[in-house]
Design an enzyme around this catalytic site. Structure first.
Site, PDB file in Angstrom:
ATOM      1  N   LYS A 189       0.845  -1.203   0.000  1.00 15.85           N
ATOM      2  CA  LYS A 189       0.000   0.000   0.000  1.00 15.85           C
ATOM      3  C   LYS A 189       0.876   1.247   0.000  1.00 15.85           C
ATOM      4  O   LYS A 189       2.073   1.167   0.298  1.00 15.85           O
ATOM      5  CB  LYS A 189      -0.910  -0.028   1.229  1.00 15.85           C
ATOM      6  CG  LYS A 189      -0.175  -0.054   2.569  1.00 15.85           C
ATOM      7  CD  LYS A 189      -1.099  -0.410   3.728  1.00 15.85           C
ATOM      8  CE  LYS A 189      -0.328  -0.433   5.041  1.00 15.85           C
ATOM      9  NZ  LYS A 189      -1.163  -0.976   6.140  1.00 15.85           N
ATOM     10  N   ARG A 208     -10.735  -0.402  14.671  1.00 17.91           N
ATOM     11  CA  ARG A 208     -10.444   0.456  13.525  1.00 17.91           C
ATOM     12  C   ARG A 208     -11.255  -0.038  12.338  1.00 17.91           C
ATOM     13  O   ARG A 208     -12.267   0.536  11.991  1.00 17.91           O
ATOM     14  CB  ARG A 208      -8.935   0.441  13.259  1.00 17.91           C
ATOM     15  CG  ARG A 208      -8.465   1.452  12.259  1.00 17.91           C
ATOM     16  CD  ARG A 208      -6.970   1.407  12.032  1.00 17.91           C
ATOM     17  NE  ARG A 208      -6.544   0.188  11.324  1.00 17.91           N
ATOM     18  CZ  ARG A 208      -5.338   0.009  10.800  1.00 17.91           C
ATOM     19  NH1 ARG A 208      -4.416   0.955  10.913  1.00 17.91           N
ATOM     20  NH2 ARG A 208      -5.029  -1.102  10.176  1.00 17.91           N
ATOM     21  N   TYR A 221      15.296  30.359   7.795  1.00 17.73           N
ATOM     22  CA  TYR A 221      14.092  31.048   8.277  1.00 17.73           C
ATOM     23  C   TYR A 221      14.143  31.254   9.784  1.00 17.73           C
ATOM     24  O   TYR A 221      14.537  30.349  10.532  1.00 17.73           O
ATOM     25  CB  TYR A 221      12.843  30.221   7.939  1.00 17.73           C
ATOM     26  CG  TYR A 221      12.404  30.345   6.496  1.00 17.73           C
ATOM     27  CD1 TYR A 221      12.071  31.572   5.944  1.00 17.73           C
ATOM     28  CD2 TYR A 221      12.309  29.213   5.690  1.00 17.73           C
ATOM     29  CE1 TYR A 221      11.671  31.679   4.623  1.00 17.73           C
ATOM     30  CE2 TYR A 221      11.898  29.309   4.377  1.00 17.73           C
ATOM     31  CZ  TYR A 221      11.585  30.547   3.851  1.00 17.73           C
ATOM     32  OH  TYR A 221      11.184  30.652   2.544  1.00 17.73           O
ATOM     33  N   MET A 280      10.888  24.449   2.614  1.00 20.58           N
ATOM     34  CA  MET A 280      10.024  23.611   1.777  1.00 20.58           C
ATOM     35  C   MET A 280      10.836  22.782   0.781  1.00 20.58           C
ATOM     36  O   MET A 280      10.570  21.597   0.585  1.00 20.58           O
ATOM     37  CB  MET A 280       9.026  24.499   1.025  1.00 20.58           C
ATOM     38  CG  MET A 280       7.998  23.708   0.242  1.00 20.58           C
ATOM     39  SD  MET A 280       6.907  24.747  -0.726  1.00 20.58           S
ATOM     40  CE  MET A 280       6.043  25.651   0.547  1.00 20.58           C
TER      41      MET A 280
END
Ligand SMILES: *Cc1c(COP(=O)(O)O)cnc(C)c1O
Length: 364
Positions: free
Chosen positions: A38, A136, A258, A306
């Site tokens: 998956k 679940r 940053y 990013m």
């Protein structure tokens, strides 16, 4: 070193190690063993992983979504494919059309699958998922009792397996493991003659009581440690390299990145590499991570951006622009990286972004 002129980051998959891990898991399980592929084979690329495992003899593949199964079906027309999330309402016919097995997670899933079998006048196989303690997916105990009282609900549905899923298998001492084992043994016995499917990666290492007719490992195939309190028995499969875009010298006191969260204390060489949180390189590694070059550690300094990340390369004078830094590899295993980032190896791998070039490692 990798070469790919258009790319800032390269994920390299060692398919020989992947296959060896599948064999190791099969030997530990002592019974047939599937592959959970998956989420694009946990971010590695299902188009690389599935053919390699199929060629090695793996016969059972689990994904989460129908779309993931269809993508594999297009390449492997005969593969046994099962969808863990089950049939979303309205998708049942597509499952049948492409001979993809749904995992039936509720009486409602079962009713819709059985209705299709009836409408087509055809037996439609499936897998039945019983919830034994995770709350679940899967039939809760009450639905299981209803089904056992009304077995005609399974009319037209030959079950390949009855399955359940362990909630805490990586914690060997968790009492939940034994609770789920006992519940599964009891409830699966109510489906005589139907093979069972039980252990995930960590479950395989809980011992023979957790053996079933089909184990469903995922993370350990890809090199994640299924026994976190013990040395990793799996071979590493994934490497990640990031290209250095630029190198600069900065004087003491110069802020980096940053919000100026890091400042040089000495004359410092800063290497800016071409990977960021948009590529799944966790922002949580800001001022915590490291890269490696020729065996030398380069501390990650400043915030992860990013698309970029900055390293202190002062102790690595040989590093130049366009060199490749190792971000995942022998010096930085995925479980170590995950711990540094406050997450697990699953999230690290499944976050590996679409901007990376994915390639198969061909030589040792
Ligand atoms: C993801 C998943 C697995 C594989 O688990 P790993 O811990 O990666 O081995 C097996 N079974 C189910 C139901 C899953 O959702």
């Amino acid at each position: 070193m990798p070469t790919a002129p258009e790319t800032g980051g390269i994920v390299t998959i060692d398919t020989a190690a992947l296959v060896e891990n599948w064999r190791t898991l099969g030997a530990r399980h002592g019974a047939p063993t599937a592959a959970v592929v998956k989420a694009d084979a946990y971010g590695l690329g299902a188009d690389l992983v599935v053919p390699a495992l199929a060629a090695a003899g793996c016969r059972h593949f689990f994904v989460a979504h129908l779309a993931e199964a269809l993508a594999i079906r297009a390449r492997l027309p005969r593969a046994w494919l099962a969808v863990l999330n089950g049939p979303l309402p309205g998708t049942e016919a597509e499952f049948a059309e492409h001979e993809i097995l749904p995992v039936l997670n509720s009486l409602d899933d079962l009713a819709r699958w059985s209705a299709l079998a009836h409408a087509r006048g055809q037996a439609l196989p499936a897998i039945l998922h019983l919830d034994t303690g995770m709350a679940r997916l899967g039939l809760p105990p009450r639905e299981t009792r209803t089904l056992l009282a009304e077995p005609e609900r399974l009319a037209g549905i030959p079950l390949h397996y009855v399955m359940t899923h362990l909630a805490a298998a990586e914690h060997r001492e968790s009492p939940l493991n034994q609770t789920q084992r006992a519940r599964f043994a009891e409830r699966a016995a109510a489906f005589p003659g139907i093979p069972t499917s039980f252990a995930n990666s960590s479950g395989i290492f809980l011992g023979p009581a957790f053996r079933s007719a089909l184990a469903r490992p995922g993370i350990a195939l890809y090199g994640g440690n299924p026994t976190p309190d013990l040395p990793n028995p799996m071979r590493p499969v994934v490497r990640l390299h990031a290209r250095v875009l630029q190198i600069r010298e900065i004087p003491p006191g110069t802020p980096v990145g940053y919000e100026a969260t890091w400042r040089a204390r000495r004359e410092t060489r800063i290497a800016t590499a071409c990977v960021g949180y948009a590529d799944g390189w966790p922002r949580a590694l800001s001022n915590r991570g490291a890269a490696f070059f020729d065996g030398t550690a380069l501390p990650l300094v400043g915030r992860v951006s990013m698309d970029l990340v900055t390293f202190d390369a002062t102790d690595c004078p040989g590093l130049a622009a366009n060199d490749w830094l190792e971000l995942i590899g022998p010096q930085m295993p995925i479980d170590t990286l995950a711990t540094l980032a406050g997450t697990n190896a699953y999230e690290i791998l499944t976050s590996l972004g679409p901007r990376y070039t994915r390639q198969v490692r061909t030589q040792a």
